[in-house]
Design a protein around this motif. Structure first.
Motif, PDB file in Angstrom:
ATOM      1  N   TYR A 239       0.842  -1.192   0.000  1.00  0.00           N
ATOM      2  CA  TYR A 239       0.000   0.000   0.000  1.00  0.00           C
ATOM      3  C   TYR A 239       0.882   1.249   0.000  1.00  0.00           C
ATOM      4  N   ALA A 240       0.668   2.123  -0.965  1.00  0.00           N
ATOM      5  CA  ALA A 240       1.456   3.352  -1.090  1.00  0.00           C
ATOM      6  C   ALA A 240       0.742   4.472  -0.354  1.00  0.00           C
ATOM      7  N   ALA A 241       1.170   4.716   0.876  1.00  0.00           N
ATOM      8  CA  ALA A 241       0.432   5.613   1.771  1.00  0.00           C
ATOM      9  C   ALA A 241       0.519   7.078   1.373  1.00  0.00           C
ATOM     10  N   GLY A 242       1.527   7.453   0.592  1.00  0.00           N
ATOM     11  CA  GLY A 242       1.723   8.859   0.260  1.00  0.00           C
ATOM     12  C   GLY A 242       0.957   9.348  -0.951  1.00  0.00           C
ATOM     13  N   GLY A 243       0.191   8.462  -1.606  1.00  0.00           N
ATOM     14  CA  GLY A 243      -0.586   8.887  -2.765  1.00  0.00           C
ATOM     15  C   GLY A 243       0.192   8.822  -4.065  1.00  0.00           C
ATOM     16  N   GLU A 244      -0.271   9.553  -5.071  1.00  0.00           N
ATOM     17  CA  GLU A 244       0.329   9.517  -6.406  1.00  0.00           C
ATOM     18  C   GLU A 244       1.274  10.697  -6.610  1.00  0.00           C
ATOM     19  N   LEU A 245       2.267  10.479  -7.459  1.00  0.00           N
ATOM     20  CA  LEU A 245       3.224  11.542  -7.760  1.00  0.00           C
ATOM     21  C   LEU A 245       2.533  12.742  -8.398  1.00  0.00           C
ATOM     22  N   PHE A 246       1.539  12.508  -9.262  1.00  0.00           N
ATOM     23  CA  PHE A 246       0.912  13.635  -9.964  1.00  0.00           C
ATOM     24  C   PHE A 246       0.282  14.621  -8.994  1.00  0.00           C
TER      25      PHE A 246
ATOM     26  N   GLU B  59       0.839   9.128 -13.028  1.00  0.00           N
ATOM     27  CA  GLU B  59      -0.284   8.390 -12.451  1.00  0.00           C
ATOM     28  C   GLU B  59       0.118   6.988 -12.011  1.00  0.00           C
ATOM     29  N   ASN B  60       1.204   6.461 -12.573  1.00  0.00           N
ATOM     30  CA  ASN B  60       1.667   5.117 -12.220  1.00  0.00           C
ATOM     31  C   ASN B  60       2.861   5.138 -11.273  1.00  0.00           C
ATOM     32  N   LEU B  61       3.152   6.303 -10.714  1.00  0.00           N
ATOM     33  CA  LEU B  61       4.236   6.438  -9.749  1.00  0.00           C
ATOM     34  C   LEU B  61       3.626   6.832  -8.407  1.00  0.00           C
ATOM     35  N   LEU B  62       3.732   5.952  -7.432  1.00  0.00           N
ATOM     36  CA  LEU B  62       3.132   6.167  -6.128  1.00  0.00           C
ATOM     37  C   LEU B  62       4.211   6.517  -5.108  1.00  0.00           C
ATOM     38  N   LEU B  63       3.789   6.977  -3.939  1.00  0.00           N
ATOM     39  CA  LEU B  63       4.714   7.376  -2.877  1.00  0.00           C
ATOM     40  C   LEU B  63       4.347   6.655  -1.593  1.00  0.00           C
ATOM     41  N   ASP B  64       5.368   6.210  -0.860  1.00  0.00           N
ATOM     42  CA  ASP B  64       5.091   5.575   0.423  1.00  0.00           C
ATOM     43  C   ASP B  64       5.007   6.626   1.522  1.00  0.00           C
TER      44      ASP B  64
ATOM     45  N   ASP C 213      -2.663   3.171 -28.715  1.00  0.00           N
ATOM     46  CA  ASP C 213      -1.738   3.993 -27.957  1.00  0.00           C
ATOM     47  C   ASP C 213      -2.301   4.420 -26.617  1.00  0.00           C
ATOM     48  N   GLN C 214      -3.595   4.207 -26.397  1.00  0.00           N
ATOM     49  CA  GLN C 214      -4.187   4.590 -25.110  1.00  0.00           C
ATOM     50  C   GLN C 214      -4.924   3.402 -24.530  1.00  0.00           C
ATOM     51  N   ARG C 215      -4.706   3.137 -23.239  1.00  0.00           N
ATOM     52  CA  ARG C 215      -5.513   2.121 -22.579  1.00  0.00           C
ATOM     53  C   ARG C 215      -6.843   2.737 -22.196  1.00  0.00           C
ATOM     54  N   SER C 216      -7.929   2.062 -22.565  1.00  0.00           N
ATOM     55  CA  SER C 216      -9.251   2.575 -22.202  1.00  0.00           C
ATOM     56  C   SER C 216      -9.630   2.036 -20.835  1.00  0.00           C
ATOM     57  N   ASP C 217      -8.865   2.463 -19.813  1.00  0.00           N
ATOM     58  CA  ASP C 217      -9.144   1.923 -18.493  1.00  0.00           C
ATOM     59  C   ASP C 217      -8.944   2.976 -17.435  1.00  0.00           C
ATOM     60  N   PHE C 218      -9.219   2.591 -16.187  1.00  0.00           N
ATOM     61  CA  PHE C 218      -9.073   3.486 -15.060  1.00  0.00           C
ATOM     62  C   PHE C 218      -7.778   3.165 -14.355  1.00  0.00           C
ATOM     63  N   CYS C 219      -7.112   4.196 -13.856  1.00  0.00           N
ATOM     64  CA  CYS C 219      -5.816   3.979 -13.213  1.00  0.00           C
ATOM     65  C   CYS C 219      -6.006   3.355 -11.840  1.00  0.00           C
ATOM     66  N   PHE C 220      -5.067   2.517 -11.442  1.00  0.00           N
ATOM     67  CA  PHE C 220      -5.105   1.902 -10.129  1.00  0.00           C
ATOM     68  C   PHE C 220      -4.396   2.811  -9.138  1.00  0.00           C
ATOM     69  N   SER C 221      -4.975   3.965  -8.859  1.00  0.00           N
ATOM     70  CA  SER C 221      -4.368   4.896  -7.913  1.00  0.00           C
ATOM     71  C   SER C 221      -4.744   4.509  -6.492  1.00  0.00           C
ATOM     72  N   GLN C 222      -4.004   5.056  -5.506  1.00  0.00           N
ATOM     73  CA  GLN C 222      -4.198   4.582  -4.158  1.00  0.00           C
ATOM     74  C   GLN C 222      -4.408   5.650  -3.099  1.00  0.00           C
ATOM     75  N   PRO C 223      -5.137   6.709  -3.372  1.00  0.00           N
ATOM     76  CA  PRO C 223      -5.487   7.582  -2.264  1.00  0.00           C
ATOM     77  C   PRO C 223      -6.681   6.991  -1.526  1.00  0.00           C
ATOM     78  N   THR C 224      -6.891   7.408  -0.262  1.00  0.00           N
ATOM     79  CA  THR C 224      -8.070   6.947   0.461  1.00  0.00           C
ATOM     80  C   THR C 224      -8.828   8.128   1.003  1.00  0.00           C
TER      81      THR C 224
ATOM     82  N   LYS D  42      -3.284  11.361   2.846  1.00  0.00           N
ATOM     83  CA  LYS D  42      -2.650  12.587   2.360  1.00  0.00           C
ATOM     84  C   LYS D  42      -2.948  12.778   0.873  1.00  0.00           C
ATOM     85  N   ARG D  43      -3.597  13.870   0.570  1.00  0.00           N
ATOM     86  CA  ARG D  43      -3.872  14.218  -0.815  1.00  0.00           C
ATOM     87  C   ARG D  43      -4.215  15.694  -0.867  1.00  0.00           C
ATOM     88  N   MET D  44      -3.762  16.386  -1.888  1.00  0.00           N
ATOM     89  CA  MET D  44      -3.940  17.827  -1.988  1.00  0.00           C
ATOM     90  C   MET D  44      -5.264  18.223  -2.634  1.00  0.00           C
TER      91      MET D  44
END
Length: 463
Positions: free
Chosen positions: A92-99, A140-145, A328-339, A365-367
């Motif tokens: 679990y990446a507790a710090g959220g997403e890099l973006f 969106e695919n780079l998470l933070l602990d 060139d594009q995935r038609s999907d939703f990102c597996f992000s991890q904010p709560t 934590k999310r802005m």
């Protein structure tokens, strides 16, 4: 499932499904909490009954992730299949997403960008040494602990390009257009060079708060200018970037992949090696070796079922396919991890004696959230009026939850959710990206927040 408490469900004895973290093309990602130890695990749920083609994709992703062990790769804990549902257990990446750390049109501090970029290159270097290409690197695919250490995630497009010392060129057109290397649009291409290019675009986003082009093709004026016209130095995003960082970007974003700088040389570049401020020194902390036993999930009763519909994904062929479909594009939703804020309440109740510095105080934590002074019903009406005036499509998917749909300036779909959580004295308005570009999402968040300025509380807390 033994019991339910609001939207919190008991998955197996001692482990609670606290919150949905994100949606994917094939299912959902849930936050799994141990009520006694407080340990947290991210759990992907893939329903192969609804998506028969998902099995091969899951098998490939798991196959790649199971042998990756690195402080900057999201750790894989195990997988389990029950009643046609695949469960994948991840760190679990507790710090959220890099973006979420990238301010639109501004970026972030050079120190922060350098720290995250060095960690990214460390992780990419490890992947390439293992013969793995990620092929969809983006914020969106780079998470933070909880210590703000970067974690590369989402290996759904990853592939092996080197087996037993023999490398192969790739020819599958995949990734996200603003981040893909120009050679991917032509094919075949070098796996390592393509990943390096994506890292360069990520660095531009971190330093400037914007993307340099919509796609790296001759049909895009910004890319053509970068490729052949000296005047690019006077326009954004390049005019926001210091000279030494620009010298590195010129080597990374080299259109000719054969001349592109290598990961090793990037790591040795003066900009990467320049001293960080004392409080930004890399302080990598490896996750604990054992979070749970996979046997904890071997119950015989029915597993948790998916409760939300998932969008269709554009089918993609293998690398050796002759299919010329634009993938060139995935038609999907990102597996992000904010709560959400309620998770903090749940975790605090579970172990109230823990230090205020424990990871649970970073889980949320999310802005992209703020509190308002108006009741939930009035707030929802204000939000609906605002997004409607902006031309966005909205729908209510649950109590106090709005799903907003629009397109960004590249005509790519952008979907995000707004969840209203009633606190003791006010209402928390929480925004979460579901699909699309993170920077574009934050632009929309800022616009909506400004329109609600008269009802926003004075003190804002983002954790």
């Amino acid at each position: 499932m033994a019991s339910q408490n609001g939207n919190r469900e008991e998955f197996v004895e001692g482990w609670t499904l606290a919150q949905t973290l994100g949606e994917g093309a094939y299912g959902e990602v849930k936050l799994l909490l141990n009520r006694q130890t407080g340990e947290a695990v991210a759990m992907k749920m893939v329903d192969t009954r609804k998506h028969p083609d998902a099995s091969a994709s899951v098998k490939k992703e798991v196959c790649i992730q199971k042998f990756l062990q690195h402080p900057h790769i999201l750790r894989y804990f195990g997988t389990r299949r029950q009643n046609e549902i695949e469960y994948i257990f991840l760190e679990y990446a507790a710090g959220g997403e890099l973006f979420d750390r990238i301010e639109p049109d501004v970026g972030m501090s050079v120190d922060d960008a350098k720290c995250f970029f060095n960690q990214l290159m460390d992780g990419v270097n490890y992947l390439h040494n293992k013969g793995v290409a990620h092929r969809d690197l983006k914020p969106e695919n780079l998470l933070l602990d909880e210590h703000d250490n970067l974690k590369i995630s989402d290996f759904g497009m990853a592939t092996m390009f080197r087996i037993k010392g023999r490398e192969r060129l790739l020819d599958k057109r995949c990734g996200t257009l603003p981040y893909v290397a120009p050679e991917i649009l032509i094919r075949p291409y070098s796996a390592t060079a393509a990943d390096i290019w994506s890292c360069g675009v990520i660095l531009v986003a971190m330093l400037s708060g914007e993307l340099p082009w919509d796609e790296p093709s001759l049909g895009c004026a910004e890319f053509v200018k970068w490729k052949s016209d000296i005047s690019w130095m006077t326009i954004t995003p390049w005019s926001k970037v210091e000279t030494l960082a620009l010298s590195l970007l010129r080597k990374i974003l080299e259109p000719d992949s054969r001349k592109r700088i290598t990961v090793k040389d990037i790591i040795e570049h003066k900009w990467c090696r320049a001293k960080l401020s004392e409080n930004k020194r890399n302080n990598v902390e490896m996750p604990r070796a054992k979070r749970f036993r996979s046997n904890d999930y071997s119950r015989g009763d029915n597993p948790v079922n998916l409760t939300q519909p998932t969008p269709q994904i554009v089918q993609q062929k293998d690398d050796n396919s002759n299919d010329n479909t634009n993938n060139d594009q995935r038609s999907d939703f990102c597996f992000s991890q904010p709560t959400l804020m309620e998770d903090l309440i749940l975790c605090t109740q579970m172990n109230p004696t823990q230090s205020t510095q424990n990871p649970f105080h970073r889980l949320v934590k999310r802005m992209t959230r703020f509190s308002v002074t108006t009741p939930s019903d009035d707030t929802i009406k204000r939000i609906i009026d605002t997004v409607s005036s902006m031309g966005y499509v909205w729908k209510t998917t649950d109590t106090n939850i709005l799903t907003i749909s629009t397109v960004d300036r590249r005509k790519i779909q952008l979907v995000f959710k707004i969840n209203l959580i009633e606190m003791s004295e006010n209402v928390l308005v929480d925004f979460r990206l579901s699909k699309g570009d993170g920077i574009e999402f934050k632009r929309r968040f800022i616009q909506i927040k400004k329109s609600l300025a008269d009802i926003i509380g004075k003190e804002q807390h983002f954790w």
